[in-house]
Design a protein around this motif. Structure first.
Motif, PDB file in Angstrom:
ATOM      1  N   LEU A 398       2.084  17.120  54.597  1.00 30.81           N
ATOM      2  CA  LEU A 398       2.599  17.929  53.878  1.00 30.81           C
ATOM      3  C   LEU A 398       2.890  17.406  52.380  1.00 30.81           C
ATOM      4  O   LEU A 398       2.682  18.034  51.513  1.00 30.81           O
ATOM      5  CB  LEU A 398       3.719  18.594  54.349  1.00 30.81           C
ATOM      6  N   TRP A 408       2.700  26.736  47.734  1.00 29.61           N
ATOM      7  CA  TRP A 408       3.024  27.882  48.644  1.00 29.61           C
ATOM      8  C   TRP A 408       2.378  27.675  49.965  1.00 29.61           C
ATOM      9  O   TRP A 408       2.607  28.177  50.986  1.00 29.61           O
ATOM     10  CB  TRP A 408       2.751  29.142  47.999  1.00 29.61           C
ATOM     11  N   VAL A 410       2.360  24.991  51.536  1.00 23.27           N
ATOM     12  CA  VAL A 410       2.854  23.931  52.533  1.00 23.27           C
ATOM     13  C   VAL A 410       4.148  24.842  52.971  1.00 23.27           C
ATOM     14  O   VAL A 410       4.519  24.660  54.138  1.00 23.27           O
ATOM     15  CB  VAL A 410       3.444  22.970  51.326  1.00 23.27           C
ATOM     16  N   VAL A 411       4.910  25.804  52.143  1.00 24.19           N
ATOM     17  CA  VAL A 411       5.989  26.445  52.686  1.00 24.19           C
ATOM     18  C   VAL A 411       5.374  27.368  53.534  1.00 24.19           C
ATOM     19  O   VAL A 411       5.989  27.622  54.660  1.00 24.19           O
ATOM     20  CB  VAL A 411       6.516  27.405  51.309  1.00 24.19           C
TER      21      VAL A 411
END
Lengths: 482, 501
Positions: A398, A408, A410-411
């Motif tokens: 990550l 985004w 990663v989110v």
């Protein structure tokens, strides 16, 4: 003559594995069933000897052999050592299981060693053809292994499915390779790279070739949208074979991806990055959400594998050295977790009983607190909860993706990880919060108990001190990519 | 030797309970539960004793981090094992080791199944929570923060009530979601500063829009943990299903992890965003104080009532944080510590009744004071503490926060002071229905008063509540320097020069 000698020495570990596999096939003819344990010992010795030569001949520099079709670099050596270790662990875990199911024969070990040979060639392939031959050797051995339990209809079906879809994937891969060859005039990884660097190639043909190559790779890795064989094969195969399919070959597949995409086609990085992004996101979504609906433990782990592959692709798609390092870290962690997870399933299985339903884990804490604790570590590690190894694996990929600017995505991955945690927690719930339905004592040979203990505790210990493993990955990737 | 101890005192307070927990696990034998019990008690006492020098050797004039120690842990990411505690952390660390000891004693006879695992869970959890309070490296903090979920998950799931699986999975997933967003914020900060040191983040300047995103990521983690309305719904479920010890630790310490982390991370790292968004957070806090108090009023389950009362009290804490003045901040910290004692005591009181009658419903009781006079005296005292009666610790924190709120805005204080009415209403009404009146049924008539063990723990807690209420100065002296330093930090804008918005 001198050249041949040199080539053979570079490939000495491969020579050892292939001769031992043949020796096992021969020895099997002359051994009485009671003495078959000798075959097991031979297979372990083969791995040990190969490990010894791989380790002792290791140099940080790169050596080529067989007119540049074979390479011996840091990545080859490190991954090979991990493959030997993983296979050795698999042999320990599966011995009792295959003995009880009349599969304890020379074929199992010979085929397993041939698949190891295939992986070794994949890891060391420096030409498109070598890579392909390695992959086929691995795949064909695995098809046969799935079908080894002849009278099992489910296994036969799984083998058929695996074979047909696998052959299709190989075809696509080969087709893609042929286009790259057509554009660059070479099969050698390094030469392809130089040819592409010099420019003036028809981009659309290259992209077409790339699409086929990436599809073939995705098939072998089990990434969405080429994942449909994974759950069926995992479920249908004898658990000992599932253990083999799901674990060490991913190490070889990782090397395969690095050699093909990163070393041969870095000029097309922008294009394959986009493909990997889509596959990574889809794999995480489909893997995690579908896993929730499963009642079969092996199927659940199959979908969990798909989501892990998605996370692995997060590392690769960033297309930075940092990303490749932590993709490797992820693969290694994944293999350790998978070995331990399937190890527990093998441990709970016994003569005439497959512990492959989730409900078979019920009340494990009351039957055996120690093994429940080991499975607890495995599950939290797969969910990525610290202080287990799985946390650093996810953390590594990550941060690489975030460093590459995919905030985004990663989110999104993080949200999916929460969904994923749900079905890992369910396993823990079954083990700890429910009453046991199965009261058979757990019987397992002492060596399996010890290795399984080390395997699962390693997830915790390496999780607390991940520095060594990170150093190995950093060393491997940086010295192979330079 | 002693010198080595004083240099690594935080490590000792973290790892001794963890090691004790492992030892208790190793001693597990269903036929000899007493061995595990005594071992756990021994471990708990040693862990508590080891934490006391944190108070006696504390430098009251220093607002920075004391007892620092560390070494490089994962050089590849520049992650350090770096510990330290300031005036905010030390009271919470002491509260943790104290509460763990209370929990071990309170579980002595109540837990009959898998005793060793129960005790070990609490000991290990205690070490991990102290780790959260003393980590100065973001990843070290994160590892402790997440790892403490594992024993809590097991405690609720194994020894909890009928609906325990739902409650514990909800608890775990809610917290995990918030924490993972916080992890993304940490990675972002690491990529920008090249470090995981918290103190490096304090110095790092960011434009407002970045600060707001970072703040919201932290907010997701801490608002769930503390918990704030409207992400509080896991707490009543978890409290109702958890065994008494689990409820005590959840209320007394786990909620404070959220409050502590607001002050350690969210506010000093993104001070401008904190100022910018303070209006919203104060609004959420006031909703928690007023609305949740009304929700508590209608509860039929005693544990649920106390759980809602906790959320309402935590609203006071966040209100105190985000009015940005000395009184509010210090009051909020006192409120956290005081709530740690009072809520622990209230849950233990419910536990005392539950062990005898096996019901948490208010309607199952009535006239308990007739059969358990000593217990009733304690319960009424803690109820008074919960309503914030002067002389108890509950009063000090609430009064300071209300005073601070008046300095900031009269209407904040006006709304917040409703808690004095509602809090009294729900607590005293519950006390009236449970303890006073005629003896309701034969179960209540057959009740036996407190045994020595129960008397001991309630007496200790009552002493603490009273002591803190009459003489809170040792606590405020400790936090004072840190609060002053924190407020200076919060008042300095971290927007990059020349980029003012």
């Amino acid at each position: 003559m001198e050249n041949i000698r040199y080539d053979l020495i570079t490939a000495l570990p491969e020579m050892i594995i292939v001769s031992m596999a043949m020796l096992i096939l021969l020895a099997d003819l002359f051994l009485k069933p009671a003495n078959r344990i000798a075959i097991y010992v031979l297979a372990q010795v083969a791995l040990l000897a190969a490990a010894y030569f791989t380790f002792s001949t290791h140099v940080p520099s790169v050596t080529y052999a067989f007119t540049g079709a074979f390479v011996d670099d840091a990545m080859a050596d490190v991954l090979k050592l991990m493959i030997y270790l993983g296979t050795s662990v698999i042999f320990v875990y599966s011995r009792q299981y295959i003995q009880q199911r009349d599969m304890f024969r020379g074929e199992f070990y010979a085929l397993a060693l041939f698949s190891v040979l295939g992986m070794m060639i994949m890891v060391s392939g420096q030409s498109l053809l070598t890579l392909y031959v390695g992959l086929e050797l691995l795949s064909l051995s695995l098809y046969a292994l799935v079908a080894l339990d002849r009278d099992n209809a489910k296994a036969t079906e799984a083998a058929m499915k695996y074979f047909v879809l696998g052959a299709l994937a190989s075809g696509m891969l080969l087709y893609g390779m042929s286009m790259i060859y057509g554009m660059t005039g070479s099969l050698n990884i390094a030469e392809i790279n130089t040819a592409l660097m010099s420019g003036a190639k028809i981009h659309s043909v290259l992209i077409l070739g790339l699409v086929f190559i990436v599809s073939g790779l995705a098939f072998k890795l089990g990434a969405v949208p080429f994942q449909m064989w994974v759950p069926d094969v995992y479920e249908g195969s004898p658990t000992a074979v599932t253990l083999l399919i799901s674990s060490v070959p991913k190490l070889a597949a990782f090397a395969f991806v690095i050699r093909l995409l990163v070393l041969a086609l870095p000029t097309l990085a922008v294009d394959w990055q986009q493909m990997l992004v889509i596959m990574a996101v889809l794999s995480i979504v489909i893997g995690n959400i579908t896993a929730i609906a499963q009642t079969n433990l092996k199927r659940m782990l199959a979908y969990s594998t798909i989501s892990h592959i998605g996370f692995l692709l997060y590392g690769l798609m960033s297309a930075t050295t940092n990303g490749f390092i932590f993709a490797m870290f992820y693969v290694v962690s994944y293999v350790m977790m998978t070995l331990a997870g399937f190890g527990i399933i093998l441990l709970l299985s016994r003569q005439g009983f497959e512990a492959d339903q989730l409900d078979d884990l019920k009340g494990l804490n009351q039957r055996s607190p120690w093994h429940a604790f080991l499975m607890l570590i495995v599950m939290f590690s797969m969910a990525g909860v610290p202080p287990t190894l799985g946390f650093y694996a996810k953390f590594g990929v990550l941060q690489a993706a975030l460093a590459a600017g995919y905030l985004w995505l990663v989110v999104f991955a993080v949200l999916m990880a929460v969904i994923g945690a749900f079905y890992y927690l369910r396993v823990i719930k079954l083990m700890y919060f429910d009453e046991p339905v199965d009261h058979h004592p757990i019987e397992a040979p002492w060596d399996m108990r010890i290795v399984l203990g080390f395997n699962a505790l390693a997830l915790l210990v390496v999780g607390i001190m991940p520095e060594r493993l990170m150093e190995i990955c950093i060393y491997t990737i940086t010295s192979s990519l330079s | 030797m002693l010198n080595y101890f004083y240099h690594h005192i935080l490590s000792f307070t973290i790892w001794l309970p963890v090691l004790a927990g492992i030892a208790v696990l190793a001693s597990a034998d269903e036929n000899k539960p007493n061995l595990s019990r005594w071992l756990a008690l021994f471990g708990g006492i040693i862990s508590f004793l080891v934490s006391i020098p944190l108070y006696t050797h504390f430098n009251f004039t220093d607002g920075g981090f004391q007892f620092q120690e560390g070494f490089s842990w994962i050089p590849a990411f520049n992650i350090n094992y770096h510990l330290g505690a300031d005036g905010l952390a030390v009271p919470l660390i002491l509260l943790t080791s104290f509460t763990t000891l209370i929990v071990i004693i309170s579980a002595w006879e109540v837990i009959q199944q898998r005793v060793a695992q129960y005790m070990a869970c609490f000991l290990i959890m205690s070490g991990l929570m102290i780790g959260v309070f003393s980590a100065l490296d973001a990843i070290l903090y994160y590892v402790f923060w997440e790892a403490m979920l594992i024993p809590m998950f097991l405690v609720i799931g194994i020894w909890g009530g009928p609906n325990r699986v739902y409650a514990t999975v909800k608890f775990f997933l809610y917290t995990l979601l918030g924490s993972l967003l916080m992890l993304v914020a940490f990675i972002y900060l690491y990529l920008s500063t090249g470090s995981f040191e918290i103190t490096d983040y304090y110095k790092f300047a960011m434009p407002l829009n970045v600060q707001v995103l970072i703040f919201l990521a932290f907010f997701a983690a801490f608002a769930v943990k503390i918990p704030m309305w409207p992400v509080h719904t896991w707490l009543p479920d978890a409290h109702v299903e958890a065994p008494t010890g689990g409820s005590v630790v959840l209320a007394a310490i786990a909620l404070k992890l959220g409050g502590y982390s607001f002050l350690r991370f969210a506010m000093p790292i993104a001070p401008d965003a904190a100022q910018h968004l303070s209006g919203y957070i104060i609004a959420l806090s006031l909703i928690a104080i007023v609305y949740i108090a009304l929700v508590a009023l209608v509860q039929k389950d005693m544990k649920k009532l106390i759980a809602y009362s906790s959320i309402s009290h935590m609203g006071f804490v966040t209100l105190g944080f985000f009015i940005f003045n000395n009184l509010g901040l210090e009051g909020a910290i006192v409120q956290m510590i005081s709530h740690g004692f009072i809520s622990a005591a209230m849950f233990l009181c419910v536990g005392v009744l539950y062990d005898r009658v096996h019901s948490r419903q208010i309607e199952s009781y009535g006239g308990v004071a007739n059969t358990m006079p000593v217990f009733a005296a304690f319960a009424v005292f803690f109820a008074m503490g919960n309503t914030g009666l002067p002389g108890t610790s509950g009063f000090v924190g609430e009064f300071m926060v209300i005073l601070g709120a008046i300095q900031s805005n009269f209407w904040y204080a006006f709304l917040a002071s409703f808690t004095l009415i509602f809090g009294a209403a729900y607590t005293l009404w519950m006390v009236k229905r449970v303890f006073y009146g005629e003896v309701a049924n034969e179960k209540v008539a057959a009740l036996k008063d407190l045994n020595k063990r129960e008397f001991l723990i309630l007496a200790i807690l009552a002493t603490m509540v009273l002591a803190l209420g009459v003489y809170p100065q040792p606590l405020t002296d400790m936090t004072n320097a840190t609060v002053v330093q924190l407020l200076t930090q919060l008042s300095q804008s971290k927007l990059p020069v020349g980029l003012g918005l």
